[in-house]
Each structure stands twice: as structure tokens, then as C-alpha cells.
Design an enzyme around this catalytic site. Structure first.
Site, PDB file in Angstrom:
ATOM      1  N   SER A  63      94.146  41.827  66.292  1.00 43.77           N
ATOM      2  CA  SER A  63      92.913  42.629  66.297  1.00 43.77           C
ATOM      3  C   SER A  63      92.465  43.103  64.923  1.00 43.77           C
ATOM      4  CB  SER A  63      93.077  43.839  67.210  1.00 43.77           C
ATOM      5  OG  SER A  63      92.895  43.430  68.536  1.00 43.77           O
ATOM      6  N   TYR A 190      86.878  33.677  69.619  1.00 42.90           N
ATOM      7  CA  TYR A 190      87.651  34.943  69.650  1.00 42.90           C
ATOM      8  C   TYR A 190      89.157  34.677  69.622  1.00 42.90           C
ATOM      9  CZ  TYR A 190      89.630  39.309  71.263  1.00 42.90           C
ATOM     10  OH  TYR A 190      90.410  40.442  71.364  1.00 42.90           O
ATOM     11  N   VAL A 260      98.156  43.748  67.735  1.00 41.10           N
ATOM     12  CA  VAL A 260      99.390  43.691  68.528  1.00 41.10           C
ATOM     13  C   VAL A 260     100.461  42.780  67.913  1.00 41.10           C
ATOM     14  CG1 VAL A 260      98.335  44.368  70.724  1.00 41.10           C
ATOM     15  CG2 VAL A 260      98.487  41.941  70.118  1.00 41.10           C
TER      16      VAL A 260
HETATM   17  N1  GLU Z   1      94.837  38.853  71.282  1.00 40.55           N
HETATM   18  C1  GLU Z   1      94.841  40.196  71.764  1.00 40.55           C
HETATM   19  C2  GLU Z   1      93.821  40.306  72.856  1.00 40.55           C
HETATM   20  O1  GLU Z   1      92.707  39.920  72.660  1.00 40.55           O
HETATM   21  C3  GLU Z   1      94.521  41.125  70.642  1.00 40.55           C
HETATM   22  C4  GLU Z   1      94.814  42.525  70.985  1.00 40.55           C
HETATM   23  C5  GLU Z   1      95.140  43.376  69.803  1.00 40.55           C
HETATM   24  O2  GLU Z   1      95.625  42.933  68.768  1.00 40.55           O
HETATM   25  O3  GLU Z   1      94.891  44.550  69.955  1.00 40.55           O
HETATM   26  O4  GLU Z   1      94.096  40.780  73.919  1.00 40.55           O
END
Ligand code: GLU
Length: 307
Positions: A63, A190, A260
Site C-alpha cells: 500500500s 492495482y 502489509v
Molecule cells: N495488496 C493489499 C490489498 O490490496 C494491500 C494492502 C496494504 O498494503 O495495506 O489488499
């Protein structure tokens, strides 16, 4: 101030805490990362980069990529962006869907998943997600002055395979007319932006312009206007850590964004950009040891914007 020494002392301080927190396990590529990893790097205006630990090892920035897409979308759309996404903290988890129904498909801010999906949609012209990702990659490589930065395609593939929640968010927003491109087109971009792999040193360098009113202090290149830079930092401060944003502001007192993968990009205005990485997360998805390290660093440098 001797930043090399401060970084070394900060790394030494967190040594007993290494491995704390829970590593994200929703995809195998993240689950298998050694929880004891820890890196810290500070990009400074003279082009130096004091660093310690695993600061040169690439990790999945997840993110944190939302800061860079948000910055690009603001440059492209200007204030029109705010017709499609708000700039209020959500107080809910990063992938929450409940608020979206009450608020008619307008996500709370560009740094939670639905907001970032809208932002990414905004960066895609003529349905060409590949071109949008090529541009994002070029921008990050330029900012970091490092052409080796790339996407981890294993992570991107897993993001897509486990992306039911993000697909739900995107379809939900599409039902309110808040997506211009096809859901799968937007998500293909994304998922790849989430899978960008950078080291702490590269990430801090890529974010350095945000610490200097939107102008890269090393190359002199203006990347965003000073006004937009202030606004990006305000959103990072209030919304950068999901429902943990208040606690992060309280403890660290600097604008930041966590992912994350265990990374956190933090901006110390007029001082530098700090990237930390430690894969174990707290309940809200922010790096446990990363936040501890930042707390120590801010204590030693006095960089909190609150004095
Ligand atoms: N790939 C994760 C999602 O889109 C990213 C979440 C994050 O890093 O907060 O759910």
C-alpha cells in the site's frame, strides 16, 4: 546531527524486538518472508543515505504505492480528483466495504484500498492498464534514480488470485458509477502496483521530494507543486495507516504510509524521507517493529512536526 550514528543506535535499540508482530499470510510470497528482517534508511537532501540492517533488500511495498499513485493522480486531475474520493480518515480496516454503501461508492481517502482503486482507475487512459503501470514504474525509477526497481510478478499473480475482496470493492464502486474503466482492467494495474518491490534505501530516495515541498533536493527537479505536496502529506498524516493513523500520529508525529509487506515510508519535512521495513504487523496492518524504530528515531532527531 550525526544521522549515521542515530540510525545505528536506532537499529541497535530495536534488536530485542526483531520478529515481533504477525507477518501477512494472505499470499504465500508474503507469508514466507523471514519475520526477523529489519531495515531502515534515511534519504537526505545532500544525496546521502544513512542506513542499517536489511536496508538494501527488496520487499513488497504494497500500500505504500498508494502515495505515488495519489501524487500522480493529483498532478493529472487536480482538484477534480476530490469528486471521486474524499480526504477523511476512515477509521475502518484498509479493505472495508461497509462505509462505501452508506457513502454511495465514494471512498474515504486515496490511501485505503477502495480510494486507491479509484485513483488507479484515474491513471488509466483508453483502457490501457499496462501503460499506466509502465508510467508508474518509470516515475519510481526516476525518483529513486535506480532503473533496477521492478514489480514482483509472483506477488502480483497471487494478489489477483486472492483478490476477491478488492474485486468486490471495485464492482461496488462501479455500481455507483465511480469507475471509468472495466473492473478487471483497473485491478490488473492495482495488483501490479501493490507488487512493486523496493528496498528501504530505494523507497526513501523515491519519497524524498515529499520532504522538500515537492522538489527533489538532489536533482532540483520539481515533481509536484508545494501546495500539492502539503496536501499529500496532510492525507498521509491523517489516513496513512488505516484505523491505526491516530496512534501513528500520536507516537511518531510524522506523515507516513504503511503497507502489509511491513514497510513504512515516513516524511520528515525539510529533513528527509525515512523508510523502515520489518514484516511483522500489528492488528491494523502497520509494521510493529517498524513503528517502534520510527518512534526511537523521532525521539533522537526531534523530527516530530509537533516539536
Ligand atoms: N495488496 C493489499 C490489498 O490490496 C494491500 C494492502 C496494504 O498494503 O495495506 O489488499
Amino acid at each position: 546531527m550525526d544521522l549515521d550514528q542515530i540510525v545505528a543506535e536506532t537499529a541497535a535499540d530495536i534488536e530485542p524486538h526483531r520478529g515481533k508482530g504477525k507477518v501477512a499470510d494472505y499470499i504465500p510470497a508474503l507469508a514466507k518472508v523471514d519475520p526477523k528482517k529489519f531495515g531502515i534508511a534515511i534519504a537526505t537532501p545532500d544525496g546521502a543515505c544513512p542506513k542499517a540492517g536489511d536496508a538494501d533488500e527488496s520487499f513488497s511495498i504494497q500500500s505504500i504505492s498508494k502515495v505515488f499513485t495519489f501524487s500522480l493522480a493529483l498532478q493529472k486531475a487536480g482538484d477534480d480528483l476530490w469528486k471521486r474520493v474524499w480526504r477523511e480518515p476512515s477509521g475502518t480496516p484498509f479493505n472495508s466495504i461497509v462505509q462505501l454503501e452508506r457513502e454511495k461508492g465514494i471512498p474515504r481517502n486515496p490511501l485505503v484500498n477502495p480510494g486507491a482503486i479509484v485513483v488507479t482507475d484515474h491513471l488509466i487512459d483508453n483502457g490501457d492498464a499496462d501503460a499506466a503501470i509502465d508510467n508508474l514504474l518509470r516515475v519510481l525509477r526516476d525518483h529513486a534514480e535506480d532503473d533496477s526497481i521492478d514489480i514482483d510478478y509472483e506477488v502480483a499473480m497471487s494478489e489477483s488470485e486472492t483478490g476477491a475482496r478488492n474485486r468486490s470493492l471495485a464492482h461496488f464502486m462501479a455500481s455507483f458509477g465511480n469507475l471509468e474503466n472495466e473492473v478487471e482492467v483497473v485491478l490488473s494495474a492495482y495488483f501490479r502496483q501493490c507488487a512493486l518491490a523496493l528496498s528501504c534505501a530505494q523507497l526513501a530516495r523515491a519519497g524524498l521530494f515529499l520532504a522538500f515541498d515537492g522538489k527533489d533536493p538532489v536533482t532540483g527537479e520539481r515533481i509536484v507543486s508545494a501546495q500539492r505536496c502539503r496536501r499529500i502529506l496532510a492525507v498521509m498524516m491523517t489516513c496513512g495507516h488505516y484505523d491505526n493513523s491516530g496512534d501513528f500520529a500520536y507516537r511518531i508525529g510524522l506523515p507516513g504510509k504503511s503497507g502489509v509487506g511491513g514497510g513504512v515510508l515516513t516524511i520528515a519535512p525539510n529533513e528527509g524521507a525515512i523508510a523502515v521495513w520489518s514484516p511483522g504487523l500489528n492488528d491494523a496492518g502497520t509494521s510493529t517493529v517498524g513503528a517502534l524504530a520510527l518512534e526511537e528515531l523521532v525521539e533522537r532527531t526531534g523530527w516530530s512536526i509537533f516539536g
